[in-house]
Enzyme design. Structure first.
Site, PDB file in Angstrom:
ATOM      1  N   SER A 130      58.150 -27.731 -18.286  1.00 31.48           N
ATOM      2  CA  SER A 130      58.554 -28.678 -19.666  1.00 31.48           C
ATOM      3  C   SER A 130      60.169 -28.889 -19.006  1.00 31.48           C
ATOM      4  O   SER A 130      60.580 -28.059 -18.375  1.00 31.48           O
ATOM      5  CB  SER A 130      58.615 -28.230 -20.747  1.00 31.48           C
ATOM      6  OG  SER A 130      59.244 -28.570 -21.758  1.00 31.48           O
ATOM      7  N   TYR A 143      61.659 -21.777 -27.104  1.00 32.31           N
ATOM      8  CA  TYR A 143      61.043 -22.823 -26.518  1.00 32.31           C
ATOM      9  C   TYR A 143      61.908 -23.260 -25.633  1.00 32.31           C
ATOM     10  O   TYR A 143      61.070 -22.842 -24.075  1.00 32.31           O
ATOM     11  CB  TYR A 143      60.973 -23.796 -26.890  1.00 32.31           C
ATOM     12  CG  TYR A 143      59.896 -24.585 -26.298  1.00 32.31           C
ATOM     13  CD1 TYR A 143      58.907 -24.730 -26.438  1.00 32.31           C
ATOM     14  CD2 TYR A 143      60.387 -25.801 -25.283  1.00 32.31           C
ATOM     15  CE1 TYR A 143      57.553 -25.344 -25.416  1.00 32.31           C
ATOM     16  CE2 TYR A 143      58.997 -26.864 -24.601  1.00 32.31           C
ATOM     17  CZ  TYR A 143      57.835 -26.300 -24.545  1.00 32.31           C
ATOM     18  OH  TYR A 143      57.007 -26.851 -24.419  1.00 32.31           O
TER      19      TYR A 143
HETATM   20  N1  LIG Z   1      53.725 -32.406 -25.200  1.00 28.76           N
HETATM   21  C1  LIG Z   1      54.404 -32.002 -24.994  1.00 28.76           C
HETATM   22  O1  LIG Z   1      55.299 -33.130 -25.145  1.00 28.76           O
HETATM   23  C2  LIG Z   1      55.179 -31.208 -23.855  1.00 28.76           C
HETATM   24  C3  LIG Z   1      56.089 -31.635 -22.567  1.00 28.76           C
HETATM   25  C4  LIG Z   1      56.226 -30.443 -21.854  1.00 28.76           C
HETATM   26  C5  LIG Z   1      55.366 -29.252 -22.109  1.00 28.76           C
HETATM   27  N2  LIG Z   1      54.208 -29.326 -22.818  1.00 28.76           N
HETATM   28  C6  LIG Z   1      53.553 -27.906 -22.535  1.00 28.76           C
HETATM   29  O2  LIG Z   1      52.258 -28.445 -21.333  1.00 28.76           O
HETATM   30  C7  LIG Z   1      50.995 -27.667 -22.231  1.00 28.76           C
HETATM   31  C8  LIG Z   1      50.456 -27.653 -23.257  1.00 28.76           C
HETATM   32  O3  LIG Z   1      50.753 -28.389 -24.348  1.00 28.76           O
HETATM   33  P1  LIG Z   1      50.264 -29.670 -25.151  1.00 28.76           P
HETATM   34  O4  LIG Z   1      50.987 -31.082 -25.180  1.00 28.76           O
HETATM   35  O5  LIG Z   1      48.947 -29.971 -24.400  1.00 28.76           O
HETATM   36  O6  LIG Z   1      50.072 -28.959 -26.364  1.00 28.76           O
HETATM   37  P2  LIG Z   1      48.918 -29.055 -27.566  1.00 28.76           P
HETATM   38  O7  LIG Z   1      48.420 -29.841 -27.712  1.00 28.76           O
HETATM   39  O8  LIG Z   1      49.972 -28.658 -28.771  1.00 28.76           O
HETATM   40  O9  LIG Z   1      47.815 -28.283 -27.134  1.00 28.76           O
HETATM   41  C9  LIG Z   1      48.673 -26.777 -26.823  1.00 28.76           C
HETATM   42  C10 LIG Z   1      47.048 -26.260 -26.477  1.00 28.76           C
HETATM   43  O10 LIG Z   1      47.576 -24.260 -25.412  1.00 28.76           O
HETATM   44  C11 LIG Z   1      46.491 -23.720 -25.975  1.00 28.76           C
HETATM   45  N3  LIG Z   1      47.305 -22.263 -26.725  1.00 28.76           N
HETATM   46  C12 LIG Z   1      48.165 -22.042 -27.568  1.00 28.76           C
HETATM   47  N4  LIG Z   1      48.775 -21.076 -28.189  1.00 28.76           N
HETATM   48  C13 LIG Z   1      47.380 -20.153 -27.442  1.00 28.76           C
HETATM   49  C14 LIG Z   1      46.866 -18.484 -27.207  1.00 28.76           C
HETATM   50  N5  LIG Z   1      47.789 -17.760 -28.423  1.00 28.76           N
HETATM   51  N6  LIG Z   1      45.803 -18.803 -26.534  1.00 28.76           N
HETATM   52  C15 LIG Z   1      45.223 -19.157 -26.407  1.00 28.76           C
HETATM   53  N7  LIG Z   1      45.497 -21.155 -26.053  1.00 28.76           N
HETATM   54  C16 LIG Z   1      46.412 -21.233 -26.713  1.00 28.76           C
HETATM   55  C17 LIG Z   1      45.863 -24.362 -27.481  1.00 28.76           C
HETATM   56  O11 LIG Z   1      44.117 -23.635 -27.971  1.00 28.76           O
HETATM   57  P3  LIG Z   1      43.216 -24.435 -28.523  1.00 28.76           P
HETATM   58  O12 LIG Z   1      42.700 -25.735 -28.305  1.00 28.76           O
HETATM   59  O13 LIG Z   1      42.701 -23.485 -29.229  1.00 28.76           O
HETATM   60  O14 LIG Z   1      44.501 -24.348 -30.119  1.00 28.76           O
HETATM   61  C18 LIG Z   1      46.116 -25.974 -26.767  1.00 28.76           C
HETATM   62  O15 LIG Z   1      44.320 -25.991 -25.624  1.00 28.76           O
HETATM   63  C19 LIG Z   1      52.047 -26.377 -23.238  1.00 28.76           C
HETATM   64  O16 LIG Z   1      52.353 -25.221 -22.170  1.00 28.76           O
HETATM   65  C20 LIG Z   1      54.099 -27.193 -23.517  1.00 28.76           C
HETATM   66  O17 LIG Z   1      54.771 -26.331 -23.954  1.00 28.76           O
HETATM   67  C21 LIG Z   1      53.599 -30.225 -23.573  1.00 28.76           C
END
Ligand SMILES: NC(=O)c1ccc[n+]([C@@H]2O[C@H](COP(=O)([O-])OP(=O)(O)OC[C@H]3O[C@@H](n4cnc5c(N)ncnc54)[C@H](OP(=O)(O)O)[C@@H]3O)[C@@H](O)[C@H]2O)c1
Length: 229
Positions: A130, A143
């Site tokens: 991130s 975070y």
């Molecule tokens: N969105 C942003 O602005 C952003 C920016 C920078 C980086 N990121 C990073 O990108 C990555 C994906 O985030 P996203 O935006 O796609 O978020 P999201 O839509 O909230 O999805 C989170 C994902 O993580 C999985 N997850 C969370 N806890 C878990 C656990 N204990 N065991 C297995 N799976 C777990 C969830 O699985 P389930 O389907 O089972 O719930 C879901 O698929 C993360 O690492 C986040 O920190 C996000």
């Protein structure tokens, strides 16, 4: 499954992980990580050649059980992650544990368990980090600290695995239009405007470039920022 390279994507049933899965399906057999069998099944049904990898990755026993079934991977993409916020003065040890468990400890554990196979295939590990892994800000210590730790993990792992031909890449998106960003805006009491964010597909496109790099080259650290915001 056939003879195509195999990619495991944690968090692959929604958000950035699902967008990455959609982008890799033309060339890779996919293993889709999710906490529930139902959501893994929904994602696998829409994807070409995909199998589920069901585990709450913060549950060590569940992670061990699920990873014992894995074939040798060509690509391991860690997209699963959680967000939480709060001023340090108001945070609790259990919040810190929870976020580090998901964003760091689970990643280290799954990496260690799949490394023998990744060495055999001279594979790739991609960590979805991130902007919060590059700069920290008030209210986001938990975070940001977890993502700084993930960057440190990636840097050490990259050097350890260089002689084994395993390439390690750290991808740092800015704000992306997913459920995580909706939660952040909800908690801040703001209006959600998806046009202000990167799409998950744009991040997936960057990850595709990382995966497509020639074997003699590693895109080590990739920062993906919205052009206008
Ligand atoms: N969105 C942003 O602005 C952003 C920016 C920078 C980086 N990121 C990073 O990108 C990555 C994906 O985030 P996203 O935006 O796609 O978020 P999201 O839509 O909230 O999805 C989170 C994902 O993580 C999985 N997850 C969370 N806890 C878990 C656990 N204990 N065991 C297995 N799976 C777990 C969830 O699985 P389930 O389907 O089972 O719930 C879901 O698929 C993360 O690492 C986040 O920190 C996000």
């Amino acid at each position: 499954m056939n003879d195509r390279p195999i990619a495991l994507i944690t968090g692959g049933a929604r958000g950035i992980g699902l967008a990455i899965a959609r982008s890799l399906q033309a060339t890779h057999d996919l293993i889709i990580g999710a906490r529930s069998a139902e959501s893994a099944a929904v994602a696998c049904a829409e994807l070409k050649s995909a199998a589920p990898f069901v585990a709450d990755l913060t549950d060590e026993a569940a992670l061990i059980r699920a990873s014992e079934e894995l074939p040798d991977l060509d690509v391991l993409i860690h997209s699963a992650g959680i967000w939480d916020n709060g001023a340090v003065a108001e945070t609790t040890r259990s919040q810190w544990r929870e976020i580090f468990d998901a964003n760091v400890f689970a990643v280290a554990d799954l990496t260690a368990r799949t490394l023998p196979g990744l060495r055999r295939t001279r594979g790739q590990i991609v960590l979805i980090n991130s902007g919060s892994g590059l700069a920290s800000n008030a209210g986001n210590s938990m975070y940001c600290a977890s993502k700084f730790a993930l960057r440190a993990f990636a840097d050490a792992l990259r050097e350890e695995e260089r002689p084994n031909g395993v390439r390690v890449s750290s991808v740092h998106p800015g704000k992306v239009d997913t459920e995580m960003q909706r939660l952040i805006v909800r908690r801040a009491g703001g209006e959600y405007d998806p046009s202000k964010y990167l799409t998950a597909e744009s991040v997936a496109r960057a990850v595709r470039s990382v995966v497509d790099a020639t074997e003699d080259a590693t895109l080590e650290v990739v920062s993906v920022r919205p052009t206008e915001h």
